[in-house]
Motif scaffolding. Structure first.
Motif, mmCIF file in Angstrom:
data_model
loop_
_atom_site.group_PDB
_atom_site.id
_atom_site.type_symbol
_atom_site.label_atom_id
_atom_site.label_comp_id
_atom_site.label_asym_id
_atom_site.label_seq_id
_atom_site.Cartn_x
_atom_site.Cartn_y
_atom_site.Cartn_z
ATOM 1 N N LEU A 72 -5.905 63.262 -7.849
ATOM 2 C CA LEU A 72 -4.728 63.171 -6.997
ATOM 3 C C LEU A 72 -4.525 61.733 -6.516
ATOM 4 N N THR A 143 -1.717 71.415 -1.874
ATOM 5 C CA THR A 143 -1.184 71.132 -3.202
ATOM 6 C C THR A 143 -0.360 72.278 -3.775
ATOM 7 N N ILE A 414 3.957 67.755 -2.357
ATOM 8 C CA ILE A 414 2.613 67.921 -1.797
ATOM 9 C C ILE A 414 2.639 67.464 -0.351
#
Length: 423
Positions: A72, A143, A414
């Protein structure tokens, strides 16, 4: 009173959205996720299902979660994901066949969850709750979306429709099955204030999908409060809010690994002592629901696949006033899974697995025909009012009682938590 919040979403630009967006982490197996990632290494499954990239280590190894965090962060460092400068909300529209779904993406309040202003209708499974807690802790982010329903006769939904931008979406993804997902950023302060005020008059909302994601987000917030690293953003988690009449519910199939002490013949004989058992005959296994041979009010109906054949099990509902006991899944759990097969813990028994209700019946047949499972049960859907009534009564449905549509993609937006625990 329900609180919703703006947030500065981390998301891909329009050109990259289609490559990055992925199915939710919990609708694919590790093998399926691995195949997707080999075809498309950019898929957001590299964050939400890192276990598919690291097949040589246990699925609960800390390296799985460390890699999720690293992947990420790499996407943000490389500019694949960028953060909106101003706190916003987002409209998420799904075009699926002849159906059009429109939901509002915002953050909701951990304390609303704890105080039951966000109501639940299912218990979580221990393993899945711990997995998502560790994932949120590692990535410092929500997420995936928690799907929440709000009671609405048209005011809020009508307003969201009215503020839907007329131009191109900020992200658009068309899946292989032809479903179109669109995301629109809403940053106008007047519109956002209207929505915040409108939801403040909603007495309660209801989790439809994502109980594990919600409970795990709350757990992380509670842990950070205890260890002194809590920041306001930790007390919020990302959700998509749908008007309660504008979603669809399917059943949730059950797969059982073995018949215990029974043979197929003795199992069928034992079932006939509790149910009317009728061979169903040929079915269309490309669809995801079996039409009852005989629908009657006050009757449980369950379909079973055993030994290469489908059967319909039916029995009278013992107490129609019992909100949860009158559910088909409750009768199946009490009389068959527990009463006959000894599966007393539907949240944790490894003999019992679940398959989302929008998967074709052929998938159930394949898992039994391969020998991986001994039998399968296909469930009829419940209606949304029943789900809400059970939640209002402070009761819970058996695990995996409902499969809601639309199913949303991951990676289009997100929500990141506070900085207190970031390394």
């Amino acid at each position: 009173m329900v609180k919703i919040y703006r947030f500065s979403g981390l998301r891909p630009d329009r050109a990259q959205a289609a490559a990055i967006a992925s199915v939710p982490y919990d609708v694919v197996t590790t093998d399926e996720a691995e195949v997707i990632l080999k075809k498309n290494p950019s898929s957001f499954l590299r964050v939400v299902r890192t276990d598919a990239l690291l097949r040589d280590i246990p699925a609960d190894d800390e390296k799985i979660y460390e890699t999720a965090r690293e992947n990420l962060q790499e996407m943000e460092d490389q500019g694949i994901l960028t953060r909106d400068e101003e706190p916003s909300m987002y409209l998420y529209r799904v075009k699926q066949g002849g159906n059009l779904y429109l939901g509002l993406v915002a953050c909701v309040d951990v304390d609303d969850y704890l105080e039951d202003a966000i109501k639940k209708h299912e218990h979580t499974r221990y393993d899945k709750e711990r997995d998502r807690t560790r994932h949120i802790e590692a990535t410092n982010a929500n997420t995936g979306l928690v799907v929440i329903l709000y009671p609405d006769e048209g005011e809020i939904f009508g307003y969201t429709e009215s503020i839907l931008p007329e131009g191109e979406p900020d992200a658009v993804v068309k899946t292989e099955s032809g479903v179109v997902h669109e995301l629109f950023k809403i940053s106008d302060p007047v519109s956002l204030s209207y929505l915040e005020d409108a939801f403040s008059r909603v007495p309660a909302t209801y989790i439809a999908d994502g109980h594990h994601r919600a409970r795990s987000a709350v757990t992380v917030a509670e842990e950070r409060r205890e260890d002194g690293t809590y920041e306001p953003e930790d007390g919020r988690f990302m959700a998509i809010l749908f008007a309660h009449k504008r979603v669809k519910i399917h059943g949730y199939s059950r797969l059982v690994a073995d018949l215990g002490t029974y043979t197929p013949e003795t199992f069928l004989a034992a079932l006939k002592e509790q149910f009317e058992v009728r061979p169903y005959g040929e079915i269309d296994d490309t669809v995801f629901k079996i039409a009852p041979l005989r629908e009657a009010a006050g009757t449980h109906v369950v379909h079973m696949y055993l030994g290469g054949a489908w059967y319909e099990l039916s029995a009278p509902v013992e107490n129609p006033d019992d909100l949860t006991g009158s559910l088909d899944v409750s009768a199946l759990q009490k009389q068959v899974l527990e009463g006959m097969l000894g599966i007393t813990d539907p949240r944790g028994d490894p003999r019992l697995q679940y398959l989302g209700g929008a998967r074709p019946l052929a998938d159930l047949e394949a898992k039994v025909d391969s020998g991986e499972f001994a039998l399968a049960f296909s469930m009829q859907p419940v209606d949304v009012e029943t789900v809400m009534n059970i939640a209002d009564a402070g009761m819970v449905m058996p695990p995996k009682s409902t499969w809601f549509e639309p199913k949303l993609l991951s990676g289009l937006v997100i929500h990141t938590l506070g900085e207190g625990k970031k390394e």
